[in-house]
Write a protein that holds these residues in place. Structure first.
Motif, PDB file in Angstrom:
ATOM      1  N   CYS A  23      13.724 -12.311  50.654  1.00 25.56           N
ATOM      2  CA  CYS A  23      14.070 -11.319  49.635  1.00 25.56           C
ATOM      3  C   CYS A  23      13.684 -11.823  48.256  1.00 25.56           C
ATOM      4  CB  CYS A  23      15.568 -11.017  49.667  1.00 25.56           C
ATOM      5  SG  CYS A  23      16.082 -10.218  51.172  1.00 25.56           S
ATOM      6  N   SER A  24      12.645 -12.624  48.176  1.00 23.83           N
ATOM      7  CA  SER A  24      12.206 -13.167  46.899  1.00 23.83           C
ATOM      8  C   SER A  24      11.592 -12.073  46.038  1.00 23.83           C
ATOM      9  CB  SER A  24      11.199 -14.293  47.145  1.00 23.83           C
ATOM     10  OG  SER A  24      10.014 -13.732  47.652  1.00 23.83           O
ATOM     11  N   SER A  25      11.100 -12.468  44.889  1.00 24.12           N
ATOM     12  CA  SER A  25      10.537 -11.496  43.952  1.00 24.12           C
ATOM     13  C   SER A  25       9.373 -10.714  44.554  1.00 24.12           C
ATOM     14  CB  SER A  25      10.092 -12.202  42.674  1.00 24.12           C
ATOM     15  OG  SER A  25       9.070 -13.126  42.977  1.00 24.12           O
ATOM     16  N   ALA A  26       8.692 -11.288  45.538  1.00 23.68           N
ATOM     17  CA  ALA A  26       7.581 -10.551  46.148  1.00 23.68           C
ATOM     18  C   ALA A  26       8.086  -9.283  46.826  1.00 23.68           C
ATOM     19  CB  ALA A  26       6.849 -11.439  47.148  1.00 23.68           C
ATOM     20  N   ASP A  27       9.298  -9.322  47.396  1.00 23.38           N
ATOM     21  CA  ASP A  27       9.847  -8.139  48.037  1.00 23.38           C
ATOM     22  C   ASP A  27      10.280  -7.098  47.016  1.00 23.38           C
ATOM     23  OD1 ASP A  27       9.425  -9.081  50.533  1.00 23.38           O
ATOM     24  OD2 ASP A  27      11.490  -9.649  50.934  1.00 23.38           O
ATOM     25  N   HIS A  28      10.699  -7.564  45.849  1.00 20.64           N
ATOM     26  CA  HIS A  28      11.193  -6.641  44.840  1.00 20.64           C
ATOM     27  C   HIS A  28      10.102  -6.253  43.854  1.00 20.64           C
ATOM     28  CE1 HIS A  28      15.244  -6.978  46.272  1.00 20.64           C
ATOM     29  NE2 HIS A  28      15.154  -8.287  46.234  1.00 20.64           N
ATOM     30  N   GLY A  29       8.952  -6.923  43.939  1.00 15.74           N
ATOM     31  CA  GLY A  29       7.881  -6.677  43.001  1.00 15.74           C
ATOM     32  C   GLY A  29       7.083  -5.445  43.370  1.00 15.74           C
ATOM     33  N   ALA A  30       6.312  -5.029  42.416  1.00 14.61           N
ATOM     34  CA  ALA A  30       5.458  -3.854  42.596  1.00 14.61           C
ATOM     35  C   ALA A  30       4.159  -4.248  43.295  1.00 14.61           C
ATOM     36  CB  ALA A  30       5.159  -3.247  41.236  1.00 14.61           C
ATOM     37  N   THR A  31       3.508  -3.263  43.830  1.00 15.32           N
ATOM     38  CA  THR A  31       2.178  -3.461  44.387  1.00 15.32           C
ATOM     39  C   THR A  31       1.225  -2.528  43.657  1.00 15.32           C
ATOM     40  OG1 THR A  31       2.512  -1.797  46.098  1.00 15.32           O
ATOM     41  CG2 THR A  31       3.068  -4.064  46.668  1.00 15.32           C
ATOM     42  N   ALA A  32      -0.033  -2.912  43.618  1.00  8.19           N
ATOM     43  CA  ALA A  32      -1.047  -2.077  42.969  1.00  8.19           C
ATOM     44  C   ALA A  32      -2.383  -2.321  43.653  1.00  8.19           C
ATOM     45  CB  ALA A  32      -1.148  -2.407  41.480  1.00  8.19           C
ATOM     46  N   PRO A  64       1.847  -7.321  39.715  1.00  5.91           N
ATOM     47  CA  PRO A  64       2.003  -6.762  41.066  1.00  5.91           C
ATOM     48  C   PRO A  64       1.229  -7.571  42.101  1.00  5.91           C
ATOM     49  CG  PRO A  64       0.397  -5.494  39.828  1.00  5.91           C
ATOM     50  CD  PRO A  64       0.972  -6.513  38.884  1.00  5.91           C
ATOM     51  N   GLU A  65       1.522  -7.304  43.335  1.00  3.75           N
ATOM     52  CA  GLU A  65       0.789  -7.893  44.461  1.00  3.75           C
ATOM     53  C   GLU A  65      -0.268  -6.906  44.892  1.00  3.75           C
ATOM     54  OE1 GLU A  65       1.111 -10.905  45.818  1.00  3.75           O
ATOM     55  OE2 GLU A  65       2.656 -11.421  44.360  1.00  3.75           O
ATOM     56  N   PRO A  66      -1.400  -7.309  45.375  1.00  3.34           N
ATOM     57  CA  PRO A  66      -1.859  -8.695  45.403  1.00  3.34           C
ATOM     58  C   PRO A  66      -2.252  -9.157  44.001  1.00  3.34           C
ATOM     59  CG  PRO A  66      -3.599  -7.252  46.188  1.00  3.34           C
ATOM     60  CD  PRO A  66      -2.392  -6.384  45.949  1.00  3.34           C
ATOM     61  N   ALA A  67      -2.148 -10.449  43.776  1.00  3.62           N
ATOM     62  CA  ALA A  67      -2.469 -11.014  42.465  1.00  3.62           C
ATOM     63  C   ALA A  67      -3.942 -10.797  42.150  1.00  3.62           C
ATOM     64  CB  ALA A  67      -2.134 -12.500  42.454  1.00  3.62           C
ATOM     65  N   SER A  68      -4.219 -10.364  40.912  1.00  6.73           N
ATOM     66  CA  SER A  68      -5.591 -10.121  40.483  1.00  6.73           C
ATOM     67  C   SER A  68      -5.632 -10.077  38.961  1.00  6.73           C
ATOM     68  CB  SER A  68      -6.093  -8.786  41.033  1.00  6.73           C
ATOM     69  OG  SER A  68      -7.339  -8.453  40.464  1.00  6.73           O
ATOM     70  N   GLY A  75       8.240  -5.336  34.063  1.00  5.43           N
ATOM     71  CA  GLY A  75       9.537  -4.739  34.320  1.00  5.43           C
ATOM     72  C   GLY A  75       9.720  -4.150  35.693  1.00  5.43           C
ATOM     73  N   SER A  76      10.887  -3.521  35.843  1.00  3.92           N
ATOM     74  CA  SER A  76      11.247  -2.850  37.085  1.00  3.92           C
ATOM     75  C   SER A  76      12.111  -1.649  36.725  1.00  3.92           C
ATOM     76  CB  SER A  76      12.029  -3.810  37.982  1.00  3.92           C
ATOM     77  OG  SER A  76      12.393  -3.174  39.176  1.00  3.92           O
ATOM     78  N   PRO A  77      11.715  -0.436  37.042  1.00  2.07           N
ATOM     79  CA  PRO A  77      10.481  -0.099  37.735  1.00  2.07           C
ATOM     80  C   PRO A  77       9.280  -0.494  36.880  1.00  2.07           C
ATOM     81  CG  PRO A  77      11.495   1.905  36.912  1.00  2.07           C
ATOM     82  CD  PRO A  77      12.455   0.785  36.638  1.00  2.07           C
ATOM     83  N   ALA A  78       8.219  -0.906  37.543  1.00  2.21           N
ATOM     84  CA  ALA A  78       7.099  -1.555  36.875  1.00  2.21           C
ATOM     85  C   ALA A  78       6.164  -0.590  36.161  1.00  2.21           C
ATOM     86  CB  ALA A  78       6.303  -2.374  37.881  1.00  2.21           C
ATOM     87  N   ILE A  79       5.813  -0.978  34.952  1.00  3.60           N
ATOM     88  CA  ILE A  79       4.682  -0.388  34.237  1.00  3.60           C
ATOM     89  C   ILE A  79       3.477  -1.132  34.800  1.00  3.60           C
ATOM     90  CG2 ILE A  79       3.538  -0.177  32.004  1.00  3.60           C
ATOM     91  CD1 ILE A  79       6.477  -0.419  30.808  1.00  3.60           C
ATOM     92  N   THR A 130       0.155   3.137  34.381  1.00  2.00           N
ATOM     93  CA  THR A 130       1.109   4.050  34.997  1.00  2.00           C
ATOM     94  C   THR A 130       2.502   3.694  34.505  1.00  2.00           C
ATOM     95  OG1 THR A 130      -0.288   4.280  36.942  1.00  2.00           O
ATOM     96  CG2 THR A 130       2.018   4.951  37.172  1.00  2.00           C
ATOM     97  N   ILE A 131       3.166   4.696  33.947  1.00  2.00           N
ATOM     98  CA  ILE A 131       4.534   4.537  33.469  1.00  2.00           C
ATOM     99  C   ILE A 131       5.424   5.279  34.458  1.00  2.00           C
ATOM    100  CG2 ILE A 131       6.150   4.969  31.589  1.00  2.00           C
ATOM    101  CD1 ILE A 131       3.705   4.922  29.687  1.00  2.00           C
ATOM    102  N   PRO A 132       6.300   4.554  35.173  1.00  5.81           N
ATOM    103  CA  PRO A 132       7.109   5.196  36.211  1.00  5.81           C
ATOM    104  C   PRO A 132       8.101   6.204  35.639  1.00  5.81           C
ATOM    105  CG  PRO A 132       7.794   2.922  35.890  1.00  5.81           C
ATOM    106  CD  PRO A 132       6.594   3.137  35.017  1.00  5.81           C
ATOM    107  N   ALA A 133       8.516   7.121  36.488  1.00  6.09           N
ATOM    108  CA  ALA A 133       9.462   8.161  36.078  1.00  6.09           C
ATOM    109  C   ALA A 133      10.711   7.557  35.449  1.00  6.09           C
ATOM    110  CB  ALA A 133       9.830   9.036  37.278  1.00  6.09           C
ATOM    111  N   GLY A 134      11.153   6.410  35.941  1.00  2.42           N
ATOM    112  CA  GLY A 134      12.356   5.758  35.424  1.00  2.42           C
ATOM    113  C   GLY A 134      12.207   5.217  34.016  1.00  2.42           C
ATOM    114  N   ARG A 135      11.011   5.234  33.467  1.00  2.00           N
ATOM    115  CA  ARG A 135      10.784   4.731  32.109  1.00  2.00           C
ATOM    116  C   ARG A 135      10.207   5.813  31.199  1.00  2.00           C
ATOM    117  NH1 ARG A 135      11.397  -0.815  32.138  1.00  2.00           N
ATOM    118  NH2 ARG A 135      10.455  -1.027  30.107  1.00  2.00           N
TER     119      ARG A 135
END
Length: 160
Positions: A23-32, A64-68, A75-79, A130-135
């Motif tokens: 449950c590390s940050s990779a699970d809680h992080g965004a993907t792109a 976000p993952e994968p790293a590039s 942030g979270s939800p992620a911009i 991309t600016i998520p709906a939560g922001r």
């Protein structure tokens, strides 16, 4: 018998530690999705990556993952920023909504999930934010933070 008891007690502790690691940050992080621009745009995007701010709209950078070097997040939800994306078809629409923020022109697209996607126009590489709906209540504040880096690293022009 005592050593068996210690092993059995150790197994649940080990299971908890493995679950916590899972449950590390990779699970809680965004993907792109990582864009695949040509060599010239990729070079500009790498320069942009090095110029991006550590915080955007008060949120710390958490890529976000994968790293590039072609993607970044805050942030979270992620911009999410993606550099080197294809030219949006909506740029052909004379009725498309656009905004100028600190010297950078952006195409505005509201997405079905309530998020906003902004894509640079008239730059040698297309940069998408991309600016998520939560922001959404922060408006274009993220673009205010990102515009200086885009201006410095992605020259004005028409991308291939």
């Amino acid at each position: 018998m005592n050593s068996s008891r210690h092993r059995l007690i150790g197994l649940p502790v080990l299971a908890v530690l493995i679950a916590a690691a899972g449950c590390s940050s990779a699970d809680h992080g965004a993907t792109a999705a990582v864009p695949r621009p040509g060599a010239a745009a990729a070079k500009l995007c790498r320069a942009l990556d090095g110029a991006l701010p550590r915080t955007v709209d008060g949120a710390s950078r958490q890529d976000p993952e994968p790293a590039s070097a072609l993607t970044a997040g805050w942030g979270s939800p992620a911009i999410i920023l993606r550099c080197g994306v294809p030219r949006p078809a909506e740029l052909n629409d004379p009725e498309a909504e656009a905004a100028e923020v600190n010297g950078v022109d952006w195409l505005l697209q509201e997405q079905g999930d309530g998020s906003f996607r902004f894509t640079t126009t008239l730059r040698l590489a297309y940069v998408e934010v991309t600016i998520p709906a939560g922001r959404r209540d922060h408006g274009v504040a993220p673009l205010v933070s990102l515009a200086p880096a885009v201006r410095r690293t992605i020259p004005i022009g028409v991308a291939d």
